[in-house]
Enzyme design. Structure first.
Site, PDB file in Angstrom:
ATOM      1  N   CYS A 189      -2.868   9.072   5.712  1.00  0.00           N
ATOM      2  CA  CYS A 189      -1.611   9.070   6.477  1.00  0.00           C
ATOM      3  C   CYS A 189      -1.888   9.336   7.959  1.00  0.00           C
ATOM      4  O   CYS A 189      -1.270   8.732   8.833  1.00  0.00           O
ATOM      5  CB  CYS A 189      -0.654  10.137   5.947  1.00  0.00           C
ATOM      6  SG  CYS A 189      -0.134   9.878   4.246  1.00  0.00           S
ATOM      7  N   CYS A 199       0.827  -1.200   0.000  1.00  0.00           N
ATOM      8  CA  CYS A 199       0.000   0.000   0.000  1.00  0.00           C
ATOM      9  C   CYS A 199       0.868   1.259   0.000  1.00  0.00           C
ATOM     10  O   CYS A 199       0.345   2.373  -0.047  1.00  0.00           O
ATOM     11  CB  CYS A 199      -0.920   0.019   1.216  1.00  0.00           C
ATOM     12  SG  CYS A 199      -1.940  -1.446   1.326  1.00  0.00           S
TER      13      CYS A 199
END
Lengths: 146, 406
Positions: A106, A37
């Site tokens: 994030c 990912c």
């Protein structure tokens, strides 16, 4: 894409890079994400006898925003109790770093990393309390068995 | 040395000053419409267009009459694929291509598929090349077109055009090549290579953006196309629309220069590329060249730097203008489909950087760039949990990760 000054600052001068002894009873380790990912964060906390996080370290594989999010997370958990650290939310990180929508994941990852590190620490503590030698496997077995 | 250093020549190239000089009069006094047959303004423009046609044809071994001007390679690809599909519908509706093609080839094919055509995408090997045996097997009686690129835009891999062209000719199938990255960089001869249709673009050969061309073979066989733009019947009816005279003049001049300098530039850029790669390999472990080691564009390097994410890496070397196969740099969340097609794992795809070298790249720039890359990779590896694990002897691919859905 232009990065915010705070992202650039954390990227260029990351706080608390490094490792703590993952086998120590007072250290919790959280590893989240996956290489496929494009993001892997490892966040570690060291908790003192008063239940306060006295040290935190990270290493991150990821983009600048991922590095900045995890760097900020280590800064924020330091000096907090375990309970207080659980209050850190990804939206706080988004706000502090001015992350654009495509980088929100994030901050989610950083929150996950904090939680994973705290969970690992608590698991070790429980294992110790029940007399097991502090290995997380033993704690796992104890819980699932009980 | 200019800063940042431009190392993204597969994305676009700067306009060559000589090209700009050739174009400027056609923005000023020589503004005529090339289709105006009745006065000097039109004649002047038409003459300039015909000169450009000749310059482009000369670079690819074609006849000037076989050049059709377009707005760029995307339009050229669309015209070639959709134009052939419509015109040869009676003959068949089967198309052959490869998964590493540019979207400007894959998406028109996808549209044809939605409209009932059949598309076979040939497998590619780990360098990005198709196997001729696979192509031969894939050709059917109803196959009308094979579309395979001359050089890949991401990994620089070259296709064996001559062998592909021969095979297509032998089987009576038209051969289109998207030569956007190849024209002016590698020798191309449509006769020798048996190419029936060829797409090219101005801004990849130090010419202007917004102009391109499609080569359409006129004999053996005569290729016919259904126009995709209807109107004034320009370009022998294949592409209506007033000609972009300054752009066409620029494209012509750009092709002339590229042809004149091709041999020396090939040597110079191949040397620079190998110098760059040798420096990286000399200082960094666990780096992987994506694409073919030798059968690649002279100015292309595509390298995976294991354990360091591409966007994070680019941020660490902001003095360099490069691009990455990492998902984070594009609108889509998937890493490069080209790298996936050649079997590069998603973990390594996220760590890839494309370095594009070109006409204005100097040895000093390459040396500086290599230093910056090496420093940034080393710094980020110190911050990478994956690098630490790898150094401890942990096999990253065997670790059970917990990918989160975001």
């Amino acid at each position: 894409m232009a990065y915010s000054d705070k992202v650039l600052d954390h990227y260029n001068n990351p706080r608390n890079i490094g490792s703590l002894d993952k086998n120590a009873a007072d250290v919790g380790t959280g590893v989240v994400g996956a290489p496929e990912c494009g993001d892997v964060m490892r966040l570690q906390i060291k908790v003192n006898e008063q239940g306060v996080i006295e040290d935190a370290k990270f290493k991150t594989f990821g983009c600048g925003s991922a590095i900045a999010s995890s760097s900020l997370a280590t800064e924020w958990v330091k000096g907090r109790t375990v309970e207080q650290a659980l209050q850190i939310k990804n939206v706080d990180i988004v706000q502090e770093l001015a992350l654009p929508p495509v980088k929100v994941h994030c901050s989610v990852l950083a929150e996950d990393a904090i939680r994973a590190a705290l969970a690992d620490y608590q698991k070790k503590q429980q294992a110790q309390a029940t007399g097991a030698p502090g290995a997380s496997d033993a704690a796992d077995a104890a819980r699932h068995g009980g | 040395m200019k800063n940042p250093i431009y190392l993204d020549y597969q994305a676009t190239t700067p306009l060559d000053e000589r090209v700009l000089d050739a174009m400027l009069p056609y923005f000023r006094d020589k503004f005529g419409n090339a289709a105006s047959r009745n006065h000097a303004f039109g004649w002047e423009a038409e003459k300039a267009v015909e000169t450009a046609r000749g310059q482009i044809a000369a670079l690819i071994g074609a006849d000037a009459k076989e050049i059709v001007f377009t707005s760029g390679a995307t339009e050229s690809n669309n015209l070639a694929i959709k134009g052939v599909a419509e015109m040869y519908r009676e003959k068949g509706r089967h198309f052959i291509s490869a998964p590493t093609e540019h979207k400007a080839v894959l998406d028109p094919l996808k549209r044809l598929e939605q409209e009932g055509a059949t598309v076979t995408l040939l497998p590619v090997d780990k360098t990005g090349q198709v196997a001729l045996a696979d192509l031969e097997k894939a050709i059917r009686p109803d196959t009308v077109l094979v579309s395979l690129m001359a050089a890949n835009n991401e990994i620089g891999t070259l296709h064996p055009l001559e062998a592909i062209g021969k095979l297509c000719k032998a089987r009576g199938v038209l051969f289109h090549t998207d030569a956007t990255q190849g024209v002016g960089k590698i020798p191309i001869d449509v006769e020798r290579m048996g190419i029936d249709l060829l797409s090219l673009s101005g801004h990849k050969v130090y010419g202007p953006k917004g102009v391109g061309a499609l080569y359409v073979r006129r004999r053996n066989p005569r290729v016919r196309l259904s126009p995709q733009l209807d109107g004034g019947g320009h370009e022998r009816g294949m592409r209506s629309g007033t000609l972009n005279v300054p752009g066409i003049v620029g494209l012509g001049k750009a092709c002339e220069i590229a042809g004149a300098e091709l041999a020396s530039e090939t040597v110079r850029l191949t040397n620079l590329r190998e110098r760059f790669l040798a420096k990286l390999r000399g200082s960094l472990d666990e780096i992987y060249l994506n694409g073919h080691p030798t059968e690649r564009l002279p100015g292309n390097l595509n390298v995976s730097f294991a354990f360091v994410e591409g966007e994070g890496l680019m941020m660490g070397m902001s003095e360099l203008a490069v691009s990455s196969g990492s998902a984070c740099t594009s609108a889509s969340l998937e890493p490069s489909y080209v790298l996936r097609a050649i079997g590069v794992g998603e973990d390594l795809a996220h760590t890839s950087i494309r370095f594009g070298l070109g006409r204005f790249t100097t040895e000093a720039e390459v040396d500086f760039a290599a230093e910056r890359v090496i420093a940034a990779v080393k710094r980020l590896r110190e911050m990478s949990p994956l690098y630490e694990m790898a150094k401890e002897g942990i096999d990253i691919s065997q670790v059970k990760w917990s990918p989160t859905e975001h």
